[in-house]
Write an enzyme that holds these catalytic residues in place. Structure first.
Site, short mmCIF file in Angstrom:
data_model
loop_
_atom_site.label_atom_id
_atom_site.label_comp_id
_atom_site.label_asym_id
_atom_site.label_seq_id
_atom_site.Cartn_x
_atom_site.Cartn_y
_atom_site.Cartn_z
N CYS B 124 0.84 -1.37 0.08
CA CYS B 124 -0.17 -0.20 -0.09
C CYS B 124 0.73 1.42 0.03
O CYS B 124 0.33 2.22 -0.58
CB CYS B 124 -1.17 -0.23 1.02
SG CYS B 124 -2.17 -1.68 1.21
N HIS B 265 -4.87 6.80 0.45
CA HIS B 265 -4.92 5.46 0.14
C HIS B 265 -6.17 4.82 0.72
O HIS B 265 -6.80 5.10 1.75
CB HIS B 265 -3.69 4.80 0.91
CG HIS B 265 -3.73 2.99 0.75
ND1 HIS B 265 -4.10 2.68 -0.23
CD2 HIS B 265 -3.89 2.35 2.18
CE1 HIS B 265 -3.95 1.20 -0.03
NE2 HIS B 265 -4.12 1.14 1.44
N ASN B 295 -9.57 -2.19 -1.69
CA ASN B 295 -8.13 -1.78 -1.54
C ASN B 295 -7.29 -2.20 -2.35
O ASN B 295 -7.31 -3.71 -2.57
CB ASN B 295 -7.75 -2.41 0.04
CG ASN B 295 -6.47 -1.81 0.51
OD1 ASN B 295 -5.57 -1.33 -0.59
ND2 ASN B 295 -6.06 -1.56 1.81
#
Lengths: 84, 350
Positions: B124, B265, B295
């Site tokens: 991430c 994010h 995600n």
């Protein structure tokens, strides 16, 4: 404790073991799902999904948020009421 | 202790010429997950914010997603992939452990002549960490057009008995295409922060796992499984990301009120909202896509930029904050003065 209650508790212990890996002998009616059995919110969802499949009882999210111990869940499954 | 140095002076900026994106075709809804996981659509929506996510086809790997994103970025910029000098692939799910996935991205995208390598900055955080690597290569003056590809097949790291990661992640890719721009535009101050003491808060654990009947359980990466503590990640993200963003802005002499768009994010919809609330910024100054894509790890920040651009939410001169965070635990935050086409034409690219 009646036989019906024992069956419910025993079935619940098996489900907790399945979703959280806690052996049945370590589970009592007083066990808190989070504090004693180490379950997080996702595992508790899994618990009640499995309860729905095994017992045929739909426990809405808003209800299981208030069932914090094994004993409270047993009481709800047997009587359909959230213990005080 | 502040060990930061001062960037070298140069006569050009590092502009984001285009942002490409690619999402696999297969859409997986929460209801689909209820078939394979002990979970509930309603709970996922209320606690994670994901409604659907994409999943790579069986024959699609990281390089396929990444190559498609690179080609998309080039098409938007009106250049050929063969005109890219350097391909940096940010991934934690490489096609193979070696060579770098960037090799296959170059080959599949037709970026003939480019050199390349991978950057694993912990999934991430890659949305800013890998961008920073690419930006510094472009700033060096030795490369004129750099493609920073963020691509992961996150769903291949799943233990499908563990609903935690499985309800959150989706597959996807994005590509920042970087070129020289006028010096007062483009990627500006960037902060990278890491805390290895929380190594296992969100990670890909390598360990033997078994089914209840004792049979071995594996992911598509063998004994490697995405594993996370949602509580630890939430506390870290909502508690520390706003602080890093505020530090970034303070160092740049800016205020949160100066920022036109926060590209955050997409860890969890409620984490994004928590960060915006902690910054005291209305939610209309961010764009979210976790509802549709889940995600997507490193691709999530550039995919937010791409979506914002498509929605007309980005104009030349806009001040944009990028923040990518997660496994490490690491946080990357960058301040970007958005470029328009004329900002690139203003400097020589030959």
């Amino acid at each position: 404790m009646t036989a019906v209650q024992s069956d419910t508790l025993q079935a619940l212990k098996e489900i907790v073991d399945e979703v959280a890996g806690v052996p049945a002998e370590d589970i009592t009616p007083e066990s808190s799902f989070i504090d004693d059995l180490g379950m997080d919110s996702l595992t508790i969802v899994s618990l009640f999904v499995l309860i729905q499949r095994r017992f045929g009882t739909d426990v809405p999210n808003a209800v299981f948020d208030r069932l914090t111990t094994v004993g409270q869940a047993v009481a709800y499954l047997e009587h359909g009421e959230i213990p005080a | 202790m502040d060990i930061s140095g001062t960037p070298l002076a140069r006569s050009w900026g590092v502009g984001i010429r285009a942002v490409g994106g690619y999402l696999p075709e297969k859409v997986v809804s929460n209801a689909d997950l209820e078939e394979v996981l002990l979970t509930r659509d309603e709970w996922i929506r209320e606690n994670i914010g994901v409604e659907t996510r994409r999943m790579a086809a069986e024959d699609e790997w990281t390089s396929d997603l990444g190559a498609a994103a690179l080609k998309d970025a080039c098409a938007r910029a009106g250049v050929s992939p063969s005109e890219v000098d350097l391909v940096i692939c940010g991934t934690y799910t490489p096609d193979n452990m070696a060579p770098p996935t960037a090799m296959r991205v170059i080959e599949k995208a037709g970026a003939h002549g480019a050199t390349g390598f991978d950057v694993n900055s912990g999934a991430c955080p890659g949305g800013v960490f890998a961008l920073d690597v690419g930006a510094k290569y472009l700033a060096s003056g030795e490369y004129r057009r750099v493609a920073v590809v963020l691509a992961d097949v996150n769903t291949r790291t799943m233990d499908w008995k563990d609903p935690g990661p499985a309800v959150i992640f989706g597959d996807g890719a994005a590509c920042y295409l970087l070129e020289r721009c006028r010096p007062d535009r483009g990627v500006g101050l960037t902060l990278l922060r890491s805390d290895p003491s929380r190594y296992e808060a969100v990670w890909v654990a390598r360990e033997k796992r078994t089914l209840r009947d004792g049979r071995p359980l594996t992911s598509a990466f063998g004994d490697n499984f995405a594993t996370l503590s949602g509580k630890a990640v939430h506390e870290f993200a909502v508690g520390e990301v706003p602080e890093v963003i505020e530090e970034l802005l303070a160092r740049a002499g800016q205020d949160v009120s100066d920022v036109d768009l926060f590209a955050l994010h997409q860890a969890n919809l409620y984490i994004v909202r928590g960060i915006m609330a902690a910054l005291g910024v209305p939610e209309d100054r961010t764009v979210t896509n976790i509802q549709k894509y889940g995600n997507t790890s490193g691709a999530s920040v550039p995919l937010v930029l791409r979506e914002a651009d498509d929605l007309g939410r980005l104009s030349p001169g806009d001040q944009v904050v990028l923040a990518a965070f997660g496994s490490g635990l690491s946080i990357g935050a960058a301040l970007v003065r958005w470029c328009g086409p004329e900002d690139f034409e203003a400097v020589a690219t030959t």
